[in-house]
Design a protein around this motif. Structure first.
Motif, PDB file in Angstrom:
ATOM      1  N   ALA A   6       1.525   2.505  15.354  1.00 17.16           N
ATOM      2  CA  ALA A   6       0.874   3.457  14.096  1.00 17.16           C
ATOM      3  C   ALA A   6       2.500   3.603  13.524  1.00 17.16           C
ATOM      4  O   ALA A   6       2.843   4.811  13.704  1.00 17.16           O
ATOM      5  N   VAL A   7       2.913   2.830  12.662  1.00 18.92           N
ATOM      6  CA  VAL A   7       4.165   3.198  12.030  1.00 18.92           C
ATOM      7  C   VAL A   7       3.685   3.285  10.614  1.00 18.92           C
ATOM      8  O   VAL A   7       3.214   2.290   9.824  1.00 18.92           O
ATOM      9  N   ALA A  38      10.872 -13.317   9.514  1.00 14.27           N
ATOM     10  CA  ALA A  38      12.111 -13.302  10.244  1.00 14.27           C
ATOM     11  C   ALA A  38      12.863 -12.016  10.032  1.00 14.27           C
ATOM     12  O   ALA A  38      13.254 -11.690   8.994  1.00 14.27           O
ATOM     13  N   THR A  39      13.332 -11.254  11.245  1.00 14.60           N
ATOM     14  CA  THR A  39      13.851 -10.024  11.313  1.00 14.60           C
ATOM     15  C   THR A  39      15.339 -10.211  11.408  1.00 14.60           C
ATOM     16  O   THR A  39      16.007  -9.057  11.078  1.00 14.60           O
ATOM     17  N   VAL A  46      13.820  -4.417   7.595  1.00 11.50           N
ATOM     18  CA  VAL A  46      12.505  -5.103   7.061  1.00 11.50           C
ATOM     19  C   VAL A  46      11.549  -3.949   6.908  1.00 11.50           C
ATOM     20  O   VAL A  46      10.756  -4.229   5.867  1.00 11.50           O
ATOM     21  N   LYS A  47      11.306  -3.255   7.637  1.00 18.14           N
ATOM     22  CA  LYS A  47      10.509  -2.191   7.680  1.00 18.14           C
ATOM     23  C   LYS A  47      10.385  -1.320   6.395  1.00 18.14           C
ATOM     24  O   LYS A  47       9.639  -0.828   5.729  1.00 18.14           O
ATOM     25  N   ALA A  48      12.027  -0.824   6.421  1.00 15.06           N
ATOM     26  CA  ALA A  48      12.238   0.005   5.192  1.00 15.06           C
ATOM     27  C   ALA A  48      11.973  -0.676   3.786  1.00 15.06           C
ATOM     28  O   ALA A  48      11.510  -0.092   2.801  1.00 15.06           O
ATOM     29  N   GLN A  49      12.152  -1.892   3.760  1.00 16.40           N
ATOM     30  CA  GLN A  49      11.624  -2.767   2.419  1.00 16.40           C
ATOM     31  C   GLN A  49      10.280  -2.913   2.344  1.00 16.40           C
ATOM     32  O   GLN A  49       9.593  -3.098   1.072  1.00 16.40           O
ATOM     33  N   SER A  80       8.999 -11.419  -4.061  1.00 10.95           N
ATOM     34  CA  SER A  80      10.203 -10.828  -5.052  1.00 10.95           C
ATOM     35  C   SER A  80      11.306 -10.130  -3.880  1.00 10.95           C
ATOM     36  O   SER A  80      12.501 -10.372  -4.568  1.00 10.95           O
ATOM     37  N   LEU A  81      11.090  -9.663  -2.947  1.00  6.53           N
ATOM     38  CA  LEU A  81      11.777  -9.265  -1.930  1.00  6.53           C
ATOM     39  C   LEU A  81      12.935 -10.321  -1.230  1.00  6.53           C
ATOM     40  O   LEU A  81      13.960  -9.930  -0.809  1.00  6.53           O
ATOM     41  N   GLY A  82      12.582 -11.486  -1.386  1.00  6.53           N
ATOM     42  CA  GLY A  82      13.367 -12.359  -0.911  1.00  6.53           C
ATOM     43  C   GLY A  82      13.362 -12.612   0.449  1.00  6.53           C
ATOM     44  O   GLY A  82      14.306 -13.304   1.165  1.00  6.53           O
ATOM     45  N   LEU A  83      12.618 -12.305   1.274  1.00  6.12           N
ATOM     46  CA  LEU A  83      12.436 -12.089   2.758  1.00  6.12           C
ATOM     47  C   LEU A  83      12.365 -13.532   3.253  1.00  6.12           C
ATOM     48  O   LEU A  83      11.753 -14.385   2.637  1.00  6.12           O
TER      49      LEU A  83
END
Length: 425
Positions: A6-7, A38-39, A46-49, A80-83
């Protein structure tokens, strides 16, 4: 079994809505696209983004990748984040609809064996009940249907007992079950395929005859029937049981965090009733878990004990050994278990090249407390107690929503592994 913690940054309105007991409509995932991100061992970044995205998490249990569903209106912004991503589902709703196109099951004539077409599609809870009844009816001298209790909503937790030439209850127990987590539909199909082969191949396969004559088999395909039914009527991605809790509007407990062993250890479950890994208010306080514990104790005490226990889950392609509660703890026979797991993984790979990772649950995947395997090892005294996470891994296959075309291959490869394990352990 994938851990959906539960994040807050990942639990959007849709994910939270699935926990509200008043929800009676079907949750729609139409247009949702599921990505594996991929982290590079920096999941926090990644979660912050992902803050601000109404994502539905598929897994949050590894620092190597995150699997998340993005709603259609946010796909462009997400991309658009480019991950670095792979697509698991182009349209999750469409794949759920395809998966849910159940073929009709009409049963069989007396003494006839059900057709292998059973494994061409998924089926309802009532069809699973009928399928087991039909299998047993074809082999009445060496099998029987049993129930261990009822779910919170009163559905039967049923199974089949199979034995060989030694007679009923005369050998050590082999104990399999599936669908602890409601959305993991493939698990019921795999244990049913194992059941089918144990019954139908006794007369023409010397390995099957040998293992049937050596063990009593107890196989339960759906041990969370309320949650399983809910995935087919309301929310395909529901995980827990359907038990409400006083003081909370959220519903459900994770039965694989509720076993009364190492339940109080922190870090492997949640105390939040809204969380996917909610452990319950007390150890062993769900009706489903109480039934499983009582049955496990019965098998332990009946004289020959439990030789093998497997709790079947999806997804990720793992063979997980004890323990989950401590990443340094190892079973007394850890070396032997590792040798067997390595060989089983090799046998699973033979039909289609599917690769399974193996090792202790906590150190190989993530921490779990109040889990079945730890209980079965240290309390029920099973010689071998494993969790097997079935297909898929990576972006191919679709996570929990496994296409019907993969049912039979998944079952076939597991049967190859099980034949070796049962003949060798």
């Amino acid at each position: 079994m994938k851990l959906l913690a539960a994040v807050a940054v990942l639990l959007g309105p849709l994910a939270l809505a699935t926990a509200v007991p008043q929800l009676e409509h079907r949750v729609s995932y139409d247009g949702y696209r599921v990505y594996r991100i991929a982290t590079h061992h920096n999941a926090a970044s990644v979660k912050a983004q992902l803050k601000g995205f109404a994502t539905v998490p598929f897994n949050l249990d590894t620092d190597e990748h995150l699997d998340v569903a993005i709603p259609p209106g946010q796909i462009s912004a997400f991309e658009s984040l480019g991950l670095e991503t792979e697509v698991m589902h182009e349209d999750l709703g469409a794949d759920i609809a395809e998966e849910g196109s159940f073929a009709a099951y009409r049963g069989v004539e007396a003494q006839a064996v059900p057709s292998l077409t059973w494994f061409d599609s998924y089926h309802s809870y009532n069809d699973h009940v009928q399928y087991f009844n039909d299998l047993q009816a074809a082999f009445p001298q060496n099998s029987e249907i049993f129930t261990i209790g009822n779910s919170y909503q009163g559905r039967s937790i049923f199974g089949i007992h199979i034995w060989g030439s030694g007679g009923k209850g005369s050998k050590p127990a082999v104990y399999f079950h599936g669908t602890v987590h409601a959305r993991e539909w493939i698990t019921a199909k795999v244990v049913e395929y194992i059941t089918y082969n144990l019954l139908t191949q006794y007369d023409n396969d010397t390995t099957v005859r040998a293992v049937r004559d050596s063990y009593d088999f107890y196989i339960l395909p759906v041990v969370n029937p309320d949650g399983f039914v809910y995935t087919q009527t309301n929310d395909r991605l529901w995980r827990k049981n359907r038990q409400p809790r006083s003081g909370s509007s959220c519903v459900g407990t994770d039965n694989n965090r509720n076993w009364p062993y190492m339940w109080n250890v922190s870090g492997g479950a949640s105390t939040n009733p809204c969380a996917e890994t909610y452990k319950g208010q007390a150890a062993g306080d769900t009706p489903e878990n109480q039934a499983l514990v009582a049955f496990s104790q019965k098998l332990r005490n009946q004289g020959n004990g439990i030789r093998l226990y497997i709790d079947w889950h999806s997804y990720g392609q793992y063979i997980l050994l004890p323990y989950g509660y401590n990443c340094q703890a190892r079973a007394a026979n850890h070396a032997r278990q590792t040798t067997l797991a390595s060989a089983v993984a090799a046998r699973i790979a033979q039909p289609y090249g599917t690769r399974f990772t193996y090792g202790p649950s906590c150190s190989t995947l993530y921490a779990t407390t109040g889990s079945s395997v730890d209980y079965m090892t240290d309390v029920a005294n099973a010689t071998y107690a494993w969790t097997i996470e079935l297909r898929p891994t990576g972006s191919g296959g679709g996570g929990f929503v496994l296409p019907p075309a993969q049912i039979l291959p998944s079952a076939v490869e597991q049967w190859e592994g099980m034949k070796y394990l049962l003949a060798t352990m």
